[in-house]
Design an enzyme around this catalytic site. Structure first.
Site, PDB file in Angstrom:
ATOM      1  N   HIS A   1       0.824  -1.214  -0.051  1.00 19.78           N
ATOM      2  CA  HIS A   1      -0.193  -0.063   0.107  1.00 19.78           C
ATOM      3  C   HIS A   1       0.869   1.364  -0.026  1.00 19.78           C
ATOM      4  O   HIS A   1       2.041   1.224   0.621  1.00 19.78           O
ATOM      5  CB  HIS A   1      -0.908   0.113   1.239  1.00 19.78           C
ATOM      6  CG  HIS A   1      -1.977  -1.110   1.171  1.00 19.78           C
ATOM      7  ND1 HIS A   1      -2.496  -1.707   2.434  1.00 19.78           N
ATOM      8  CD2 HIS A   1      -2.175  -1.971   0.149  1.00 19.78           C
ATOM      9  CE1 HIS A   1      -3.307  -2.724   2.228  1.00 19.78           C
ATOM     10  NE2 HIS A   1      -3.260  -2.973   0.785  1.00 19.78           N
TER      11      HIS A   1
ATOM     12  N   TYR B   1       0.120   2.230  13.123  1.00 21.72           N
ATOM     13  CA  TYR B   1       0.746   3.312  12.168  1.00 21.72           C
ATOM     14  C   TYR B   1       0.608   4.684  12.800  1.00 21.72           C
ATOM     15  O   TYR B   1      -0.605   5.122  12.991  1.00 21.72           O
ATOM     16  CB  TYR B   1      -0.121   3.167  10.836  1.00 21.72           C
ATOM     17  CG  TYR B   1      -0.014   1.795  10.037  1.00 21.72           C
ATOM     18  CD1 TYR B   1       0.544   1.397   9.064  1.00 21.72           C
ATOM     19  CD2 TYR B   1      -1.159   0.897  10.449  1.00 21.72           C
ATOM     20  CE1 TYR B   1       0.438   0.326   8.663  1.00 21.72           C
ATOM     21  CE2 TYR B   1      -1.249  -0.285  10.066  1.00 21.72           C
ATOM     22  CZ  TYR B   1      -0.366  -0.648   9.122  1.00 21.72           C
ATOM     23  OH  TYR B   1      -0.373  -1.881   8.124  1.00 21.72           O
TER      24      TYR B   1
END
Length: 200
Positions: free
Chosen positions: A63, A133
């Site tokens: 991604h 994240y």
């Protein structure tokens, strides 16, 4: 804390000390003074903190976010264990197409700095693996892209005997060459400029 400059230009790994006793462990995956000595004077402004939980065999990625604005990421795994990949998708980068592979786990506190335009993927090696994240931008669906993690041109070293569980989005992701032909890959210069704007 040990700092390692990775083969992907601009990416770093941070391995903090882990303190263990009969109660468990304590570690600090991020230290501003260490980050400042390796990357920039401080962490980028954090605008999004997210995490996922994955069963063993789940493969997520590769991604990345369109740049500008792109998204810089600071990533770690506080529970479970994953085989993590960073892939340089920045067209024109001196390390374009190069990847870094390494394990992250709840018992080691290891964290990665992922520069703008560098793709991220991981394979969960244990059930209930958590990946956290810290990101420089919020999530905007139209800016999010993926490249096929199993593209032979990438050559990511997945363990033998694993049948990855993937999302429909990841299954439909283009190969690296197709993404390049369609103009989907981020430009290295634009990524560097976007990253510089994070540290005015």
């Amino acid at each position: 804390m040990r700092v390692e400059k990775l083969d992907v230009e601009g990416a770093f790994a941070f391995s903090p000390p882990v303190y263990r006793d009969e109660r468990g462990l304590f570690t600090s995956p991020f230290r501003e003074d260490v980050f400042a000595g390796a990357v920039r004077d401080r962490l980028f402004p954090v605008r999004d903190v997210s995490h996922n939980v994955s069963a063993r065999g789940v493969l997520r990625g590769v991604h990345y976010t369109a740049a500008p604005p792109g998204r810089a990421k600071y990533v770690y795994c506080p529970h479970g264990r994953v085989l993590d990949f960073l892939v340089d998708l920045r067209a024109g980068s001196p390390t374009f197409g190069r990847y870094h592979a390494g394990e992250l786990g709840g018992d080691d506190g290891r964290a990665l700095y992922v520069p703008v335009g560098v793709g991220h993927a991981f394979l969960a090696l244990e059930d209930a693996s958590v990946v956290v994240y810290l990101m420089s931008e919020g999530y905007v669906p139209g800016r999010e892209h993926a490249v096929d993690c199993l593209d032979p041109a990438l050559g990511l070293p997945l363990p033998d005997g694993v049948t990855p569980v993937r999302s429909p989005r990841d299954l439909a992701a283009p190969a690296l060459e197709e993404a390049a032909e369609r103009g989907l890959l981020p430009d290295y210069t634009a990524c560097r400029e976007a990253e510089d704007r994070l540290w005015p």
